[in-house]
Design a protein around this motif. Structure first.
Motif, PDB file in Angstrom:
ATOM      1  N   PRO A  79       0.842  -1.225  -0.048  1.00 33.60           N
ATOM      2  CA  PRO A  79      -0.014  -0.093   0.154  1.00 33.60           C
ATOM      3  C   PRO A  79       0.908   1.313   0.113  1.00 33.60           C
ATOM      4  CG  PRO A  79      -0.991  -1.498   1.585  1.00 33.60           C
ATOM      5  CD  PRO A  79       0.251  -2.160   1.104  1.00 33.60           C
ATOM      6  N   ASP A  80       1.633   1.390   0.778  1.00 37.04           N
ATOM      7  CA  ASP A  80       2.765   2.504   0.848  1.00 37.04           C
ATOM      8  C   ASP A  80       3.249   2.799  -0.256  1.00 37.04           C
ATOM      9  OD1 ASP A  80       1.899   3.116   3.338  1.00 37.04           O
ATOM     10  OD2 ASP A  80       3.901   2.463   4.512  1.00 37.04           O
ATOM     11  N   LYS A 111       0.335   4.112  -2.773  1.00 38.78           N
ATOM     12  CA  LYS A 111      -0.163   5.385  -2.527  1.00 38.78           C
ATOM     13  C   LYS A 111       0.691   6.667  -2.154  1.00 38.78           C
ATOM     14  CE  LYS A 111      -4.062   3.036   0.063  1.00 38.78           C
ATOM     15  NZ  LYS A 111      -4.790   2.692   1.143  1.00 38.78           N
ATOM     16  N   LYS A 112       1.957   6.390  -1.532  1.00 36.57           N
ATOM     17  CA  LYS A 112       2.920   7.303  -1.160  1.00 36.57           C
ATOM     18  C   LYS A 112       4.012   7.642  -2.529  1.00 36.57           C
ATOM     19  CE  LYS A 112       2.407   6.700   3.867  1.00 36.57           C
ATOM     20  NZ  LYS A 112       3.255   6.550   5.093  1.00 36.57           N
ATOM     21  N   LEU A 114       0.766   7.011  -6.503  1.00 36.89           N
ATOM     22  CA  LEU A 114      -0.422   7.847  -6.289  1.00 36.89           C
ATOM     23  C   LEU A 114       0.229   9.324  -6.203  1.00 36.89           C
ATOM     24  CD1 LEU A 114      -3.314   6.783  -4.280  1.00 36.89           C
ATOM     25  CD2 LEU A 114      -3.155   6.736  -6.701  1.00 36.89           C
ATOM     26  N   GLU A 115       0.995   9.647  -5.624  1.00 34.25           N
ATOM     27  CA  GLU A 115       1.555  11.017  -5.618  1.00 34.25           C
ATOM     28  C   GLU A 115       2.039  11.569  -6.953  1.00 34.25           C
ATOM     29  OE1 GLU A 115       4.255  11.364  -2.219  1.00 34.25           O
ATOM     30  OE2 GLU A 115       2.555  11.178  -0.737  1.00 34.25           O
ATOM     31  N   GLY A 171      -0.986   9.486  -9.961  1.00 38.50           N
ATOM     32  CA  GLY A 171      -2.240   9.280  -9.351  1.00 38.50           C
ATOM     33  C   GLY A 171      -3.306  10.078 -10.274  1.00 38.50           C
ATOM     34  N   GLN A 197      -8.017  -3.928  -1.164  1.00 35.85           N
ATOM     35  CA  GLN A 197      -6.901  -4.048  -0.268  1.00 35.85           C
ATOM     36  C   GLN A 197      -7.396  -4.743   0.969  1.00 35.85           C
ATOM     37  OE1 GLN A 197      -5.757  -0.130   1.219  1.00 35.85           O
ATOM     38  NE2 GLN A 197      -4.470  -1.002   2.826  1.00 35.85           N
ATOM     39  N   ILE A 205     -11.243   2.506  -0.841  1.00 38.30           N
ATOM     40  CA  ILE A 205      -9.465   2.991  -1.031  1.00 38.30           C
ATOM     41  C   ILE A 205      -9.711   4.242  -1.364  1.00 38.30           C
ATOM     42  CG2 ILE A 205      -7.652   2.542  -2.670  1.00 38.30           C
ATOM     43  CD1 ILE A 205      -8.569  -0.451  -2.638  1.00 38.30           C
ATOM     44  N   PHE A 206     -10.473   4.994  -2.220  1.00 38.03           N
ATOM     45  CA  PHE A 206     -10.462   6.313  -2.769  1.00 38.03           C
ATOM     46  C   PHE A 206     -11.281   7.207  -1.869  1.00 38.03           C
ATOM     47  CE2 PHE A 206      -8.503   3.863  -6.036  1.00 38.03           C
ATOM     48  CZ  PHE A 206      -7.265   4.783  -6.419  1.00 38.03           C
TER      49      PHE A 206
END
Length: 470
Positions: free
Chosen positions: A233-234, A237-238, A241-242, A245, A261, A387-388
């Motif tokens: 996930p990290d 997402k980190k 997505l950054e 995304g 997830q 999730i979003f």
């Protein structure tokens, strides 16, 4: 993140369901993670054998894009190895065969080059000396026509290939691949997903022209691609997505993905019995390889069977489509996820076709396959929203929603009307609810709780409490 509801494993056909439960016994990994991996494997096996036809002869691939977020230690690799075992063995066999053919080709190519050089030298000499060179010329033509063909490395599974390598492969003699990884951090941080418009085209099964400055153009036509990626996930997402995304969401990549997830099983994986079953995975693998071998023997996209829905199944598919469509409107559950919702009916059709094919069912897609696909698709919709969605204090939202609901009912009673305009809430409602985004959030909550109805007439949205008596 809060835990989602359990994956509906019970709706799978028996062979698939048994395989999921057996892998769970062996690994104690999350059921949803195993189920997602199973769907990816089935998609890879079936995508070159079948397509699915919907209303008005709309024909599409059955390929799935699956993205599973799971932390380190969730036994992603173990699950992947168990389910993909025969496919990895096939990849090894193909590579060994390619290696042997490459050795033979290099020897033949060396001999060919020597003979070619000798004949060209003789041809030049004959021309220089004004001698008859027709015999030499014919020998050279014959030799060139027998130029040893470079061996082709057949493969179905790619890990972290560049988009250019994938394009070159799909424009060749094999047009069905899977981008599969149980640790997809390198893919999300690497090159494979750098060209998302191309990846989207492969989900659609659309034609794609490969242009090179120093080479003739190539054409990818009617190719098939499965994505089955597990990532922490990290990292997703980190990292992804950054960086990308907004782009991925904007061009519809996420909308095509079945994302989840799963809840972690770490800390609960107790050994209660050293004996676990082992008879179900071989049955799953046998059926898997039957379909894969069909694809190898008949590697022709025109030979794909297009599965259609039975009358009952089509009715069920239409109901699902209409339900999703209604939830996209106004203040529906999916009003903030229209891009994702717009692809769900097609993804549901793909899942139904895959379950039908893998189960060995004959004829049109059955009602039971569609009902199972509806359950699975609805689960993925919930996961995507979970999730979003923006983090929120559920208790507070529920309390505020109830407060707004009471105000709406009170307004309707006082004014003796069965409905209220949304603009009235923004103008005269409680002060802290007059913000448009806040009002939309609370109205969406009430709508999902079935406490209000909503209707749009012209440009005006009317809200009606469901239990009001006027």
């Amino acid at each position: 993140m809060s835990c989602g509801r359990p994956f509906p494993v019970h709706v799978f056909p028996q062979v698939i369901k048994n395989a999921v439960y057996e892998v769970e016994q062996h690994t104690q990994a999350p059921q949803a993670l195993i189920a997602a991996s199973v769907l990816g494997v089935i998609s890879l096996a079936c995508q070159n054998r079948i397509d699915v036809c919907r209303l008005n002869n709309l024909r599409s691939p059955v390929s799935l894009f699956l993205l599973t977020l799971a932390d380190s230690g969730e036994r992603k690799s173990t699950v992947d190895k168990l389910l993909m075992k025969p496919l990895y063995q096939l990849e090894e066999e193909w590579f060994e065969k390619y290696t042997q053919e490459l050795i033979i080709w290099r020897n033949e190519e060396t001999t060919f080059s020597i003979e070619k050089k000798a004949l060209m030298s003789k041809l030049k000499s004959d021309i220089r000396r004004n001698k008859d060179h027709s015999t030499t010329n014919e020998r050279l033509k014959t030799l060139l026509s027998a130029n040893p063909k470079t061996p082709v490395r057949f493969r179905q599974i790619f890990n972290d290939a560049t988009p250019a390598a994938i394009k070159d492969y799909l424009s060749g003699c094999w047009r069905s691949i899977g981008l599969m990884s149980d640790e997809a951090g390198t893919i999300f941080n690497g090159y494979a997903l750098n060209e998302l418009p191309f990846i989207n085209k492969m989900w659609d099964g659309a034609m794609f022209t490969v242009e090179r400055k120093s080479e003739p153009d190539k054409l990818i036509k009617d190719a098939r691609m499965t994505l089955s990626l597990m990532v922490q996930p990290d990292v997703f997402k980190k990292g992804y997505l950054e960086r990308k995304g907004d782009t991925a969401k904007g061009i519809g990549f996420f909308a095509r993905c079945l994302m989840c997830q799963p809840s972690s099983t770490q800390g609960y994986r107790q050994i209660t019995s050293p004996v676990v079953s082992s008879e179900h995975l071989p049955v799953f693998h046998k059926r898997l390889m039957e379909i894969v071998n069909e694809s190898i023997v008949r590697n022709d996209e025109n030979a794909r069977q297009c599965l259609r829905f039975s009358a009952e199944a089509e009715k069920n598919w239409i109901e699902f489509y209409n339900k999703v469509e209604s939830e996209m409107g106004l203040i529906g559950f999916l009003s903030n996820f229209k891009d994702y919702a717009s692809k769900m009916a097609e993804n549901m059709a793909r899942i139904a076709a895959l379950l039908h094919k893998f189960n060995g069912d004959e004829g049109d897609i059955s009602l039971s396959a569609v009902e199972a696909a509806v359950e699975i698709s609805a689960w993925y919709v919930d996961e995507y929203v979970r999730i979003f969605s923006k983090p929120q204090t559920l208790l507070l939202v529920s309390s505020e929603a109830d407060e707004l609901y009471s105000w709406i009912k009170d307004y309707c009673y006082r004014c003796v009307v069965p409905y209220i305009r949304k603009t009235t809430i923004l103008q005269y409602g409680p002060n802290r609810f007059r913000n448009r985004s806040k009002a939309n959030e609370l109205l969406s909550t009430l709508y999902s709780q079935k406490k209000i109805r909503a209707e749009k007439i012209g440009k005006t949205i009317f809200i009606q409490p469901v239990d009001i008596l006027i």
